[in-house]
Every structure is written in structure tokens, then in C-alpha cells.
Design an enzyme around this catalytic site. Structure first.
Site, PDB file in Angstrom:
ATOM      1  N   CYS A  39       0.828  -1.201   0.000  1.00 38.72           N
ATOM      2  CA  CYS A  39       0.000   0.000   0.000  1.00 38.72           C
ATOM      3  C   CYS A  39       0.868   1.260   0.000  1.00 38.72           C
ATOM      4  CB  CYS A  39      -0.903  -0.039   1.238  1.00 38.72           C
ATOM      5  SG  CYS A  39      -2.153   1.272   1.290  1.00 38.72           S
ATOM      6  N   ASP A  41       0.339   3.683   1.898  1.00 37.54           N
ATOM      7  CA  ASP A  41       0.264   4.221   3.260  1.00 37.54           C
ATOM      8  C   ASP A  41       1.646   4.600   3.785  1.00 37.54           C
ATOM      9  OD1 ASP A  41       0.055   4.199   6.264  1.00 37.54           O
ATOM     10  OD2 ASP A  41      -2.015   3.667   5.821  1.00 37.54           O
ATOM     11  N   ARG A  43       2.830   4.732   6.605  1.00 40.41           N
ATOM     12  CA  ARG A  43       3.311   3.975   7.763  1.00 40.41           C
ATOM     13  C   ARG A  43       3.988   2.663   7.367  1.00 40.41           C
ATOM     14  NH1 ARG A  43      -2.483   3.942  10.546  1.00 40.41           N
ATOM     15  NH2 ARG A  43      -2.960   3.589   8.335  1.00 40.41           N
ATOM     16  N   HIS A  98      -1.993  -4.351   5.068  1.00 38.34           N
ATOM     17  CA  HIS A  98      -1.654  -3.909   6.424  1.00 38.34           C
ATOM     18  C   HIS A  98      -2.915  -3.546   7.198  1.00 38.34           C
ATOM     19  CE1 HIS A  98      -2.360   0.462   5.852  1.00 38.34           C
ATOM     20  NE2 HIS A  98      -2.101   0.171   4.590  1.00 38.34           N
ATOM     21  N   CYS A 101      -5.943  -0.025   7.356  1.00 39.45           N
ATOM     22  CA  CYS A 101      -5.802   0.463   5.980  1.00 39.45           C
ATOM     23  C   CYS A 101      -7.000   1.314   5.583  1.00 39.45           C
ATOM     24  CB  CYS A 101      -5.664  -0.724   5.030  1.00 39.45           C
ATOM     25  SG  CYS A 101      -5.467  -0.262   3.292  1.00 39.45           S
TER      26      CYS A 101
END
Length: 221
Positions: A39, A41, A43, A98, A101
Site C-alpha cells: 500500500c 500508506d 506507515r 496492512h 488500511c
């Protein structure tokens, strides 16, 4: 922005200089063995999670770690997969979702992206995930439902991945393995899908997919 600039200086001073030989070698080419799909993302850091060096992972990132199924329309994901297999000769492909999400929350609650038409269109590639959650996870609510969505989406995207011609050829030729992972942000744990037990297990406990046996190809009559 200033933090990024300071980070560049720190990288050049503390990381690049001590590893100059590695980076000079990388300047002549790359030879990753794994394509890592995850992803966008902020993080998620694939190299940090796997403790790999530059040059060891070929990476695709997008909202929801989604791979559209093969079609006549060629997108960036399909082109990158083709290059990874045909040119770089990767041996393994990992799709890593993850927890927490945002894309998967939107799959569960599509109204959240009503004012984001392009996001909604992109998440249509997870429609099978949405249907699986509706049919089989009605008993789950809140974050538990989102986590189930994350896991099921990894499996759905693996099926999409198998429709890509170069992936199908690699599997048939016994040169490519596919893996489904989920990274748990809050604990740092990574769970891998065990194809024999049909569930996600801690990566150290999960049985890795065996290297596929080459398919016997017969001559045409």
C-alpha cells in the site's frame, strides 16, 4: 520540507559515504529477487520491515495494494510486473496488506469516498473483496471487519495477479512463487498466508509456498 532536506544531508553523510561501494555497484544495474507489492500508506516501509538493502526489493505501491486483473488496458502495475519478471527475473512476488488500511475501510464503507470519484473507481478492483466480506463476515464489526477485509483483499489481489500473462507463464514454468502477507502496524508483526492451513499465520510459522513444478507442455498434433 526542511526536514526532508536535512534528511538528505544526513543520508549522504551517514549512510551513502560508508556504503559508497554498494551504491557504486548499484549504479551499474539491479538484481532484485523479489517484487514487493504494498500500500501507499506512509506507515509502511518495505525495506525497514524486511531489513533489506537498496537493490534487493522491486516495489509497487498504490492505494490498497491492488493489482487490476489482466485486460487490454495496460496500467503501471501490469507494466511493472512484466518488467520485474521478464527483465529482472524475480523469483518471488509478495502482496502485502496492512492493518488500519484506509483503502480497505473505504471498501467496507464505500460512502466514505463518494466525493473521491477516482479513488472509488480504483477500489472497484476490490469489489470481489467487498462481496466476500458481505457474504461471509456479517458477524464482524469495526476494526475486526476491516482486518478481515485486509486479509481477504490480499487473497483477491493474488488471484488478479495470476491473470497477468507473465505471472501465469512464470508459475507454469516453475520459476515464480506468490506470497500473501499482512503487516500489523500496531505490533510490527507480519503474517503470511499458509496455503495448506488456509489462514494467515506469523510469518515464521507459515509454510512457504513450494516452488511450483513446471507444467508439461505437449507438442501440437
Amino acid at each position: 520540507m526542511q526536514k526532508l532536506i536535512q534528511g538528505i544531508h544526513e543520508f549522504q553523510r551517514s549512510i551513502f559515504r560508508p556504503q559508497r561501494e554498494l551504491f557504486e555497484k548499484l549504479a551499474t544495474g539491479q538484481n532484485p529477487e523479489t517484487l514487493f507489492i504494498t500500500c501507499s500508506d506512509s506507515r509502511i516501509n518495505p525495506n525497514l520491515i524486511t531489513q533489506t538493502q537498496p537493490g534487493e526489493l522491486f516495489i509497487i505501491r498504490n492505494a490498497g495494494n491492488i493489482i487490476p486483473p489482466h485486460s487490454l488496458h495496460v496500467g503501471g502495475e501490469a507494466a511493472t510486473i512484466e518488467y520485474a519478471i521478464a527483465a529482472l527475473k524475480v523469483k518471488d512476488i509478495i502482496i502485502c496488506g496492512h492493518t488500519r488500511c484506509g483503502a480497505m475501510k473505504a471498501v467496507v464503507h464505500p460512502a466514505d469516498v463518494n466525493e473521491l470519484p477516482r479513488v472509488a473507481s480504483w477500489l472497484a478492483h476490490a469489489e470481489a473483496t467487498r462481496q466476500i466480506i458481505r457474504e461471509h463476515y456479517r458477524h464482524l464489526e469495526g476494526e475486526a471487519r476491516v482486518t478481515a477485509t485486509v486479509q481477504e483483499n490480499v487473497l483477491v489481489q493474488l488471484e488478479h495477479l495470476r491473470t497477468q500473462p507473465m505471472v501465469a507463464a512464470g508459475i507454469a514454468g516453475g520459476t515464480l512463487r506468490l506470497h500473501g502477507w499482512v503487516y500489523k502496524i500496531e505490533t510490527g508483526e507480519v503474517f503470511a498466508f499458509d496455503p495448506e492451513q488456509r489462514q494467515f499465520l506469523p510469518v515464521a510459522d507459515a509454510r512457504l509456498p513450494a516452488a511450483p513444478e513446471p507444467v508439461t507442455h505437449f507438442q501440437s498434433i
